[in-house]
Design an enzyme around this catalytic site. Structure first.
Site, short mmCIF file in Angstrom:
data_model
loop_
_atom_site.label_atom_id
_atom_site.label_comp_id
_atom_site.label_asym_id
_atom_site.label_seq_id
_atom_site.Cartn_x
_atom_site.Cartn_y
_atom_site.Cartn_z
N LYS A 1 51.88 -99.39 -6.66
CA LYS A 1 52.50 -100.28 -6.10
C LYS A 1 52.44 -99.62 -4.97
CE LYS A 1 56.16 -102.93 -6.81
NZ LYS A 1 55.68 -104.12 -7.20
N ALA A 2 51.27 -99.80 -3.92
CA ALA A 2 51.28 -99.68 -2.69
C ALA A 2 50.97 -100.60 -1.40
CB ALA A 2 49.64 -99.13 -2.44
#
Ligand SMILES: *Cc1c(COP(=O)(O)O)cnc(C)c1O
Length: 326
Positions: free
Chosen positions: A159-160
């Site tokens: 989850k960047a």
């Protein structure tokens, strides 16, 4: 002002509670220059009957954050439990008694902005009031001509923040073309997900969602719904690749995510899905999900914790950061 229209009084930076205006990052940091940010979005629900605030699967979100940091090679010695207590302290400091969305960012916070920096890593947290994410009862969607990122270029299960460049392009294209939202196909042409939410369909009575290896973000809501569907609603459930044209002929399709909860998809490429109304499976899953998340039914999976918004702020950690409050 924050996008929800409500600016929180305090944020948390590195376990310290700080006024909103003081939560800054340098423009030459790796966080800013290279998008070296991984994050989590999670929710807490206010139960008016019980006068209690319930956090949903907070520990699982912090565990995913640490996994994202590992893949991104961010240095640091963090534990899910300590991070969770920081978040709870922040919510209490803001004295919030309503439905919330919490955002936790881990970022590389130095001011020389070297691309190869692995630290120091800072942790920022915010808790904001948030009701339903989509104002409407469902969304009209377009299959994007943008392809979802793949493991060959950017890791989809991390989850960047930089992954969101891909998501935004798809969302903004859909809006420019007159739709509410987008569905992205993976490089192999299989359905992956929405710009920030996983996808399910119902075909011939069977609930289906793409597997973790089809370029999806491994959503915690997705995992929750799979469990509720199997164990509580006794539905037939399968994780398998999904074709584009299956979306057109499905009985139901819906998005899910911490923010999106369960959001029916009413059409895909102007093909009406399931009569153009929220379907029964989506509605039952949303009800079952919210009943647990809001603490209205027994928490047989250990998903929720009470935050006690009005508990005295007496923990050692909160006391230690009290100086920043004044
Ligand atoms: C966060 C996110 C989701 C949903 O994950 P949840 O854990 O359910 O909130 C889906 N897709 C993307 C790209 C995301 O960033």
């Amino acid at each position: 002002m924050y996008g929800s229209g409500v600016t929180p009084r305090y944020l948390s930076i590195n376990s310290r509670i700080v006024p909103y205006a003081d939560a800054n990052v340098h423009v030459l940091s790796s966080a800013f220059k290279y998008g070296m940010v991984v994050y989590e979005g999670m929710r807490a629900y206010w139960n008016a009957d019980k006068q209690e605030l319930y956090g949903f699967r907070l520990g699982d979100h912090f565990q995913r954050l640490l996994r994202s940091m590992k893949v991104a090679r961010m240095a640091g010695d963090f534990t899910p439990a300590a991070l969770e207590e920081d978040l709870v302290a922040l919510i209490r400091a803001n004295e919030l008694r309503e439905d919330l969305h919490m955002r936790v960012l881990a970022y590389i916070d130095e001011d020389d902005g070297r691309m190869g920096s692995t630290g120091p890593v800072a942790i920022a947290m915010a808790a904001m009031p948030m009701g339903r994410y989509f104002a409407k009862e469902g969304v009209h969607t377009q299959i994007s001509s943008w392809t979802r990122i793949s493991e060959a270029d950017l890791p989809p299960r991390v989850k960047a923040a930089p992954n969101y460049h891909n998501s935004r392009l798809a969302l903004l294209q859909a809006k420019a073309d007159g739709y509410d939202d987008a569905i992205l196909l993976g490089p192999g042409g299989k359905v992956s997900e929405g710009p920030g939410y996983n996808i399910f369909i119902v075909r011939d009575g069977v609930l289906a969602t793409p597997p973790g290896t089809d370029g999806i973000l491994e959503g915690i809501t997705r995992d929750t719904l799979l469990r509720l569907a199997r164990e509580d609603l006794a539905l037939k459930v399968i994780e398998r690749s999904i074709d584009r044209t299956e979306l057109y002929i499905a009985e139901e399709a819906f998005f899910c995510g911490s923010a999106a909860e369960v959001t029916p998809i009413l059409s895909v490429d102007r093909h009406v899905v399931g009569g153009g109304r929220p379907g029964p499976v989506a509605e039952r899953l949303l009800d079952a999900y919210l009943a647990i998340a809001r603490g209205a039914t027994s928490d047989r999976y250990g998903y929720v914790r009470s935050i006690r918004a009005d508990a005295p702020k007496a923990s050692a950690r909160t006391a230690g950061s009290a100086g920043a409050l004044t």
